[in-house]
Design a protein around this motif. Structure first.
Motif, PDB file in Angstrom:
ATOM      1  N   GLY A 115      -0.274   8.506  -6.766  1.00  0.00           N
ATOM      2  CA  GLY A 115      -0.396   9.945  -6.509  1.00  0.00           C
ATOM      3  C   GLY A 115       0.185  10.752  -7.652  1.00  0.00           C
ATOM      4  O   GLY A 115      -0.419  11.723  -8.125  1.00  0.00           O
TER       5      GLY A 115
ATOM      6  N   LYS B 280       1.283   4.052  -3.210  1.00  0.00           N
ATOM      7  CA  LYS B 280       0.785   5.411  -3.027  1.00  0.00           C
ATOM      8  C   LYS B 280       1.556   6.433  -3.868  1.00  0.00           C
ATOM      9  O   LYS B 280       0.963   7.310  -4.470  1.00  0.00           O
ATOM     10  CB  LYS B 280       0.885   5.802  -1.548  1.00  0.00           C
TER      11      LYS B 280
ATOM     12  N   SER C 261       0.848  -1.193   0.000  1.00  0.00           N
ATOM     13  CA  SER C 261       0.000   0.000   0.000  1.00  0.00           C
ATOM     14  C   SER C 261       0.882   1.242   0.000  1.00  0.00           C
ATOM     15  O   SER C 261       0.647   2.192  -0.740  1.00  0.00           O
ATOM     16  CB  SER C 261      -0.903   0.030   1.228  1.00  0.00           C
ATOM     17  N   HIS C 262       1.922   1.196   0.830  1.00  0.00           N
ATOM     18  CA  HIS C 262       2.832   2.337   0.925  1.00  0.00           C
ATOM     19  C   HIS C 262       3.533   2.581  -0.416  1.00  0.00           C
ATOM     20  O   HIS C 262       3.604   3.716  -0.896  1.00  0.00           O
ATOM     21  CB  HIS C 262       3.847   2.060   2.034  1.00  0.00           C
TER      22      HIS C 262
END
Ligand code: ADP
Length: 268
Positions: free
Chosen positions: A51, A47, A43-44
């Motif tokens: 983004g 991102k 997930s990290h």
């Protein structure tokens, strides 16, 4: 602690069956932890490129008519979406490798062709930077396993050698068989080398010595974790020799195929 208590109780009861259950529980617990960490890391890692894609798309939408500006945003957008694609592919690869028994259809794999395909896949990028890849040793060797997975593993090592070496340097790759029937595939570079403190950690998922550099080369941080899993699934191991400033040698060690009746891929 729960497991320890179960083991103590089990040994008091003198029951082997309960001990086995307790060990099983420990393994399940460990796998669950690994899975949870992996998901958190993913997930990290996702991102940032997601983004970036969003921001670049917005920038493109409101960009002036200046073709240079438009091209710049479009190019960055392509780069970030390629990164997302690679990351997704590596995540899928690694989760597949972490599943219980990924070697479903082992076959006889010719090590030389695995090496040649890895060299071929990296040739364009190496040549663009004046890096010479030298294939050493013509000895024929075979191992039992999954040719595609082994190709990915060797490719990842060569790709890293290219990414972390200076322009104009030389990379050596070759296979040898030891007296003990171990096939050793070694990739040597004249790059930065890896400090002792980092040598174990670089095989961890998403660990990078220099995150900015890894990012510039389009790295996902999963390459070596994938190599380690592939090698382990083939009953082998990976060794690393390195000296800061002088370069590194990564050696994949696999049991040599003992001419047993292993099906060759494509034949039945
Ligand atoms: P990445 O996608 O970042 O290259 P890897 O798992 O393949 O991820 O490698 C982890 C880290 O190990 C890299 O970010 C880099 O810091 C280091 N590394 C890997 N291969 C080499 C090499 N041949 N020379 C120097 N450093 C390396």
């Amino acid at each position: 602690e729960t497991n320890l208590r179960m083991l103590v109780r089990a040994s008091r009861l003198g029951s082997r069956y309960v001990v086995v259950l307790a060990e099983d529980h420990t393994e399940t617990h460990r796998l669950e932890e690994v899975r949870r960490d992996f998901v958190a890391n993913i997930s990290h890692e996702l991102k940032t490129p997601i983004g970036a894609v969003g921001l670049l798309a917005e920038a493109l939408e409101s960009a002036s008519d200046d073709p240079d500006q438009v091209r710049y945003f479009a190019k960055s957008l392509t780069r970030e979406s390629l990164r997302l694609g690679r990351l997704t592919q590596d995540i899928i690869e690694l989760s597949r490798l972490q599943s219980a028994d990924p070697l479903t259809e082992p076959s006889l794999v010719d090590v030389r062709s695995v090496i040649n395909s890895a060299v071929e896949r990296n040739r364009v990028e190496a040549e663009a930077r004046g890096i010479e890849i030298v294939v050493r040793g013509g000895k024929h060797a075979s191992v039992v396993g999954d040719a595609d997975m082994l190709a990915v593993a060797v490719h990842n090592l060569v790709a890293n050698a290219v990414h972390y070496s200076p322009d104009g340097s030389r990379i050596g790759i070759g296979a040898a068989v030891t007296d003990h029937g171990i096939v050793e595939i070694a990739v040597t570079d004249q790059g930065d080398g890896i400090s002792e403190a980092d040598r174990d950690r670089i095989f961890e998922r998403f660990y990078r010595v220099d995150p900015a550099r890894s990012r510039r080369t389009g790295g996902t941080g999963l390459g070596l974790a994938i190599v380690k899993h592939v090698v382990q699934n083939h009953g082998g191991d990976i060794r690393l020799w390195s000296q800061l400033g002088s370069g590194s040698t990564f050696t994949i060690r696999l049991p040599e195929a003992s001419t047993a009746s292993v099906p060759v891929r494509g034949e039945n």
